[in-house]
Design an enzyme around this catalytic site. Structure first.
Site, PDB file in Angstrom:
ATOM      1  N   HIS A   9       0.813  -1.221   0.000  1.00 44.39           N
ATOM      2  CA  HIS A   9       0.000   0.000   0.000  1.00 44.39           C
ATOM      3  C   HIS A   9       0.847   1.272   0.000  1.00 44.39           C
ATOM      4  O   HIS A   9       0.327   2.357  -0.252  1.00 44.39           O
ATOM      5  CB  HIS A   9      -0.981  -0.011   1.179  1.00 44.39           C
ATOM      6  CG  HIS A   9      -0.374   0.272   2.514  1.00 44.39           C
ATOM      7  ND1 HIS A   9      -0.090  -0.713   3.426  1.00 44.39           N
ATOM      8  CD2 HIS A   9      -0.024   1.436   3.113  1.00 44.39           C
ATOM      9  CE1 HIS A   9       0.415  -0.173   4.526  1.00 44.39           C
ATOM     10  NE2 HIS A   9       0.470   1.137   4.351  1.00 44.39           N
ATOM     11  N   SER A  60       4.644   2.635   7.861  1.00 42.93           N
ATOM     12  CA  SER A  60       4.301   1.470   7.039  1.00 42.93           C
ATOM     13  C   SER A  60       5.477   1.041   6.182  1.00 42.93           C
ATOM     14  O   SER A  60       6.092   1.859   5.487  1.00 42.93           O
ATOM     15  CB  SER A  60       3.102   1.799   6.143  1.00 42.93           C
ATOM     16  OG  SER A  60       1.937   1.961   6.895  1.00 42.93           O
ATOM     17  N   ASP A  97       0.173  -7.660   1.480  1.00 45.49           N
ATOM     18  CA  ASP A  97       0.611  -6.261   1.588  1.00 45.49           C
ATOM     19  C   ASP A  97       2.131  -6.146   1.593  1.00 45.49           C
ATOM     20  O   ASP A  97       2.718  -5.363   2.343  1.00 45.49           O
ATOM     21  CB  ASP A  97       0.021  -5.596   2.833  1.00 45.49           C
ATOM     22  CG  ASP A  97       0.122  -4.072   2.777  1.00 45.49           C
ATOM     23  OD1 ASP A  97       0.239  -3.531   1.666  1.00 45.49           O
ATOM     24  OD2 ASP A  97       0.084  -3.434   3.844  1.00 45.49           O
TER      25      ASP A  97
END
Length: 504
Positions: free
Chosen positions: A146, A247, A176
């Site tokens: 992402h 992230s 992911d």
């Protein structure tokens, strides 16, 4: 003022066992002295200190990178020389708006009598920031899917300030995970640890770029292992402060090894609230191997839809404990159907691996190479059955269409379960490819409380297949009044076991 042993003893009785240091501090504040010592029988309480993380940070932060991405958007022309001053009016009143004093004519862009205005242009804008870490000396970097998904430009900034443009080697939205690469040599990769050896309470670090603040270090402990959130992977849960921008960064143990990729936070505000989730590095590296070789991930599939097995259902169908994955639907012509799997089966073991929780099965099957012939153990009608299944390759499947209905015959009176049923219409029977069963036309308690609704099809009661309304009525009449019966119910193409205790 003096504080006697008797007074000290009263304090200990009032507030519980305290350390000698606390009593001394209390006496000092009171302006007195302690005349007697704490009894020798009092056990010394071990003192635990927070570790010094500086050595771990010094060894690892140089391998953590900042990732910024850009995207291309369509831009409307600004109001200025050469643009249409009435474009804003057309935005509100429609493209056929005619300016005052103008003569209506053929539709054109711009004010009649002026040159046409060029169409919208594209421009590149910042998209977001994230983190990543180096896994090889020749420039391979791991991050989250992402972080880079939808970007037309990916730029990696090292801790020394050097920026490199990166290219995507491969991504896996399901886990992911994204593998990117920069043109560089002699980089220092982070050592890969073993996420399977993690334990609750262990210290871990996160290094990343929260809110764009690169090389930020936060620390915490492992809060849970194999946290199931409904996603494909079991996560590592920690209380390490992770925020937007973290992230893709690494979760590091005190040995300086990567044990996970920081991926998600559970938050009501969008910021850190004490629960962070990381992808186990063991799962990640299996994905990386395929991304490096093929640029994509190939997973196995067997063509079943599954659900959990509750303790009530387990007891009703004869399982010793709630375990395995209950098959709610079998794809027509799929690997499981060819192997003989049936709706209502409970898959207990796949390729000699126990299915302790129903969400284990997709991960285990997904990690199996397509075209492999695997032994699968299922629980059916009170006994275990071993089936041989040839694993297929995972592909998207279209959604099932709605059921066609036809008028149903007259329903039976409500029974001890609170059900009125009828024979399954031939059209529905053909659509669902079932031979027996009864269709529910009305529901009262206790079946209503258990969740049954009109239109449900009851296929099995405990270990007995349902053939028709008459046979179903006999089965229900023989059920013990104080014991839950397990009904295998078909609803909108999905089957599930529903426990219902007959009414008195």
């Amino acid at each position: 003022m003096s504080l006697s042993y008797r007074t000290n003893r009263k304090i200990k009785l009032a507030i519980g066992s305290v350390s000698t240091g606390l009593v001394l501090a209390f006496a000092s504040l009171a302006g007195g002295t302690v005349q007697a010592q704490t009894p020798a029988a009092t056990a010394a309480v071990p003192v635990l200190s927070v570790p010094d993380f500086s050595a771990v940070v010094e060894k690892t932060e140089g391998s953590v990178v900042n990732i910024r991405t850009t995207e291309t958007i369509e831009a409307r022309p600004s109001m200025g020389p050469g643009t249409d001053p009435y474009d804003m009016f057309r935005w509100f009143f429609g493209p056929d708006f005619v300016p005052p004093g103008a003569t209506p004519g053929p539709r054109q862009r711009g004010n009649p009598g002026t040159p046409s205005v060029p169409g919208p242009k594209e421009r590149t804008v910042p998209r977001g920031v994230g983190s990543g870490f180096i896994i090889s000396a020749d420039g391979y970097i791991l991050t989250n899917n992402h972080v880079v998904s939808g970007a037309n430009g990916i730029f990696v900034t090292m801790t020394d300030g050097k920026e490199h443009k990166a290219k995507v080697i491969g991504t896996d939205p399901r886990t992911d995970v994204a593998l990117i690469k920069i043109e560089a040599k002699n980089l220092t990769p982070l050592p890969i640890g073993d996420s399977r050896s993690l334990k609750k309470g262990q210290w871990v670090l996160a290094i990343g770029s929260p809110f764009g603040l690169d090389s930020t270090v936060t620390a915490g402990i492992v809060s849970a292992i194999n946290r199931d959130t409904g996603d494909y992977l079991p996560f590592i849960q920690t209380d390490v402060a992770v925020n937007p921008g973290n992230s893709g960064g690494p979760l590091i143990n005190l040995a300086g090894q990567v044990v996970g990729i920081n991926s998600q936070i559970i938050s009501q505000s969008g910021g850190f609230m004490g629960i962070s989730l990381s992808i186990p590095i063991d799962e990640v590296m299996r994905v990386v191997a395929q991304l490096k070789e093929h640029g994509k991930v190939t997973r196995g599939r067997i063509g079943v839809q599954i659900g959990p097995v509750s303790s009530e259902v387990a007891k009703a169908i004869g399982l010793s404990k709630a375990q395995g994955a209950m098959v709610s639907n079998v794809e027509e012509g799929g690997p499981a159907a060819s192997a003989g799997v049936q709706s209502g089966d409970v898959i207990l073991k796949f390729n000699d691996t126990d299915i302790k929780h129903w969400s284990d099965l997709p991960r285990i099957v997904g990690a199996t190479k397509p075209d492999s012939n695997i032994d699968m153990q299922v629980w059916r009608r009170g006994k275990t059955v071993t089936l041989k299944v040839k694993v297929g390759e995972m592909k998207p499947t279209p959604a099932d269409g709605a059921q066609d209905q036809e008028p149903a015959p007259k329903a039976t009176p409500a029974d001890a379960l609170g059900l009125k049923v009828t024979a399954v219409p031939d059209l529905v029977r053909a659509k669902e490819k079932i031979k027996g069963g009864v269709q529910v036309t009305a529901v009262e308690d206790p079946a209503a409380t258990a969740g049954l609704v009109p239109g449900d099809i009851v296929l099995v009661v405990n270990q007995t297949d349902v053939t028709d309304p008459e046979q179903f009525a006999k089965l229900v009449s023989r059920l013990p009044k104080s014991q839950a019966a397990a009904l295998l119910v078909l609803r909108e193409g999905q089957t599930q076991w529903v426990p219902v205790t007959p009414g008195k």
